[in-house]
Design a protein around this motif. Structure first.
Motif, PDB file in Angstrom:
ATOM      1  N   LEU A  44       0.804  -1.225   0.000  1.00 58.72           N
ATOM      2  CA  LEU A  44       0.000   0.000   0.000  1.00 58.72           C
ATOM      3  C   LEU A  44       0.836   1.274   0.000  1.00 58.72           C
ATOM      4  CD1 LEU A  44      -2.771  -1.076   2.533  1.00 58.72           C
ATOM      5  CD2 LEU A  44      -2.835  -1.137   0.030  1.00 58.72           C
ATOM      6  N   LYS A  45       2.137   1.119   0.192  1.00 63.29           N
ATOM      7  CA  LYS A  45       3.069   2.248   0.180  1.00 63.29           C
ATOM      8  C   LYS A  45       2.705   3.309   1.219  1.00 63.29           C
ATOM      9  CE  LYS A  45       5.047   0.755  -3.681  1.00 63.29           C
ATOM     10  NZ  LYS A  45       5.294  -0.644  -3.557  1.00 63.29           N
ATOM     11  N   THR A  46       2.309   2.846   2.399  1.00 58.77           N
ATOM     12  CA  THR A  46       1.978   3.755   3.497  1.00 58.77           C
ATOM     13  C   THR A  46       2.308   3.064   4.811  1.00 58.77           C
ATOM     14  OG1 THR A  46       0.271   5.224   4.378  1.00 58.77           O
ATOM     15  CG2 THR A  46      -0.444   3.036   3.679  1.00 58.77           C
ATOM     16  N   SER A  47       1.912   3.659   5.919  1.00 57.04           N
ATOM     17  CA  SER A  47       2.188   3.072   7.221  1.00 57.04           C
ATOM     18  C   SER A  47       0.884   2.757   7.947  1.00 57.04           C
ATOM     19  CB  SER A  47       3.013   4.038   8.081  1.00 57.04           C
ATOM     20  OG  SER A  47       2.212   5.125   8.495  1.00 57.04           O
ATOM     21  N   VAL A  48       0.974   1.907   8.955  1.00 59.86           N
ATOM     22  CA  VAL A  48      -0.216   1.551   9.725  1.00 59.86           C
ATOM     23  C   VAL A  48      -0.770   2.763  10.466  1.00 59.86           C
ATOM     24  CG1 VAL A  48       0.418  -0.873   9.942  1.00 59.86           C
ATOM     25  CG2 VAL A  48       1.148   0.741  11.695  1.00 59.86           C
ATOM     26  N   PHE A  49       0.086   3.679  10.854  1.00 61.48           N
ATOM     27  CA  PHE A  49      -0.373   4.874  11.565  1.00 61.48           C
ATOM     28  C   PHE A  49      -1.160   5.796  10.639  1.00 61.48           C
ATOM     29  CE2 PHE A  49       3.350   3.330  13.869  1.00 61.48           C
ATOM     30  CZ  PHE A  49       2.761   3.086  15.106  1.00 61.48           C
ATOM     31  N   VAL A  50      -0.729   5.903   9.388  1.00 59.21           N
ATOM     32  CA  VAL A  50      -1.456   6.717   8.407  1.00 59.21           C
ATOM     33  C   VAL A  50      -2.827   6.106   8.126  1.00 59.21           C
ATOM     34  CG1 VAL A  50      -1.478   7.509   6.008  1.00 59.21           C
ATOM     35  CG2 VAL A  50       0.603   7.735   7.373  1.00 59.21           C
ATOM     36  N   LEU A  51      -2.897   4.779   8.009  1.00 59.10           N
ATOM     37  CA  LEU A  51      -4.191   4.131   7.780  1.00 59.10           C
ATOM     38  C   LEU A  51      -5.124   4.340   8.965  1.00 59.10           C
ATOM     39  CD1 LEU A  51      -3.361   0.727   6.049  1.00 59.10           C
ATOM     40  CD2 LEU A  51      -4.361   2.784   5.048  1.00 59.10           C
ATOM     41  N   GLY A  52      -4.598   4.255  10.168  1.00 55.35           N
ATOM     42  CA  GLY A  52      -5.415   4.504  11.352  1.00 55.35           C
ATOM     43  C   GLY A  52      -5.944   5.920  11.378  1.00 55.35           C
ATOM     44  N   GLU A  53      -5.101   6.874  11.024  1.00 53.45           N
ATOM     45  CA  GLU A  53      -5.522   8.284  10.959  1.00 53.45           C
ATOM     46  C   GLU A  53      -6.555   8.494   9.858  1.00 53.45           C
ATOM     47  OE1 GLU A  53      -5.252  12.396  12.117  1.00 53.45           O
ATOM     48  OE2 GLU A  53      -4.637  10.527  13.070  1.00 53.45           O
ATOM     49  N   LEU A  54      -6.346   7.869   8.719  1.00 52.62           N
ATOM     50  CA  LEU A  54      -7.304   7.960   7.611  1.00 52.62           C
ATOM     51  C   LEU A  54      -8.670   7.435   8.040  1.00 52.62           C
ATOM     52  CD1 LEU A  54      -7.937   8.411   4.571  1.00 52.62           C
ATOM     53  CD2 LEU A  54      -7.243   6.028   4.232  1.00 52.62           C
ATOM     54  N   ASN A  55      -8.682   6.309   8.735  1.00 53.03           N
ATOM     55  CA  ASN A  55      -9.947   5.762   9.219  1.00 53.03           C
ATOM     56  C   ASN A  55     -10.634   6.735  10.164  1.00 53.03           C
ATOM     57  OD1 ASN A  55     -11.873   3.432   9.656  1.00 53.03           O
ATOM     58  ND2 ASN A  55     -11.192   3.826  11.735  1.00 53.03           N
ATOM     59  N   MET A  56      -9.868   7.323  11.074  1.00 47.92           N
ATOM     60  CA  MET A  56     -10.456   8.269  12.026  1.00 47.92           C
ATOM     61  C   MET A  56     -11.043   9.476  11.312  1.00 47.92           C
ATOM     62  SD  MET A  56     -11.159   8.889  15.157  1.00 47.92           S
ATOM     63  CE  MET A  56     -10.134   7.781  16.100  1.00 47.92           C
ATOM     64  N   LEU A  57     -10.319  10.007  10.347  1.00 49.50           N
ATOM     65  CA  LEU A  57     -10.786  11.212   9.651  1.00 49.50           C
ATOM     66  C   LEU A  57     -11.954  10.951   8.703  1.00 49.50           C
ATOM     67  CD1 LEU A  57      -7.365  12.882   8.810  1.00 49.50           C
ATOM     68  CD2 LEU A  57      -9.031  13.617  10.516  1.00 49.50           C
ATOM     69  N   THR A  58     -11.871   9.886   7.934  1.00 53.33           N
ATOM     70  CA  THR A  58     -12.905   9.660   6.920  1.00 53.33           C
ATOM     71  C   THR A  58     -14.072   8.835   7.415  1.00 53.33           C
ATOM     72  OG1 THR A  58     -11.741   7.734   6.041  1.00 53.33           O
ATOM     73  CG2 THR A  58     -11.301   9.858   4.992  1.00 53.33           C
ATOM     74  N   ASN A  59     -13.787   7.712   8.057  1.00 50.41           N
ATOM     75  CA  ASN A  59     -14.863   6.798   8.425  1.00 50.41           C
ATOM     76  C   ASN A  59     -15.605   7.220   9.677  1.00 50.41           C
ATOM     77  OD1 ASN A  59     -14.193   5.255   6.257  1.00 50.41           O
ATOM     78  ND2 ASN A  59     -12.883   3.899   7.422  1.00 50.41           N
ATOM     79  N   LEU A  60     -14.958   7.881  10.588  1.00 50.43           N
ATOM     80  CA  LEU A  60     -15.614   8.249  11.832  1.00 50.43           C
ATOM     81  C   LEU A  60     -16.020   9.716  11.860  1.00 50.43           C
ATOM     82  CD1 LEU A  60     -13.374   6.186  14.271  1.00 50.43           C
ATOM     83  CD2 LEU A  60     -15.484   5.515  13.127  1.00 50.43           C
ATOM     84  N   THR A  61     -15.062  10.603  11.701  1.00 55.19           N
ATOM     85  CA  THR A  61     -15.351  12.026  11.836  1.00 55.19           C
ATOM     86  C   THR A  61     -16.287  12.539  10.750  1.00 55.19           C
ATOM     87  OG1 THR A  61     -13.167  12.298  12.814  1.00 55.19           O
ATOM     88  CG2 THR A  61     -14.294  14.289  12.085  1.00 55.19           C
ATOM     89  N   VAL A  62     -15.967  12.306   9.492  1.00 56.76           N
ATOM     90  CA  VAL A  62     -16.767  12.842   8.392  1.00 56.76           C
ATOM     91  C   VAL A  62     -18.190  12.294   8.418  1.00 56.76           C
ATOM     92  CG1 VAL A  62     -17.003  12.951   5.882  1.00 56.76           C
ATOM     93  CG2 VAL A  62     -14.782  13.328   6.942  1.00 56.76           C
TER      94      VAL A  62
END
Length: 118
Positions: A44-62
């Motif tokens: 995925l060319k990213t890190s587990v911390f970035v995916l966790g942050e992405l989930n928080m921002l898009t799936n939960l907050t938005v």
């Protein structure tokens, strides 16, 4: 003439309605997987911390700000679903998806389930 409405469209099949989220309809499913950090980095060319942050921002907050009724998800085909991602043990990512109100057995082989064939 008597007119009778079965469920009166109250359950709103496959729609993000509070009644489906609270009472469910059909089957409920939850599944989870842990993906190793090296796979996340390499594929995925990213890190587990970035995916966790992405989930928080898009799936939960938005979805919460938008007033979503039980739809905190990442590209699922279900209206009501919660997708969670979080870094575990500092290097891997734990993913879980919980969904309610799956209408089981509506296509092809699904009719083999006893609850549907009944």
């Amino acid at each position: 003439m008597d007119v009778i409405g079965i469920s009166g469209e109250f359950l709103l099949h496959n729609k993000p309605a509070a009644v489906n989220w609270i009472e469910g309809q059909g089957k409920s499913v939850a599944f989870e997987a842990v993906i190793r950090g090296e796979i996340v980095n390499k594929v995925l060319k990213t890190s587990v911390f970035v995916l966790g942050e992405l989930n928080m921002l898009t799936n939960l907050t938005v979805y919460a700000v938008a007033g979503s009724l039980g739809g905190f998800k990442l590209k699922t085909r279900r209206a009501q679903c919660i997708t969670m991602m979080e870094a575990t043990n500092g290097k891997d990512i734990h993913n879980s998806v919980t969904t309610l109100s799956i209408e089981v057995g509506t296509v092809r082989e699904g009719t083999q389930f006893p609850s549907i064939s009944a």
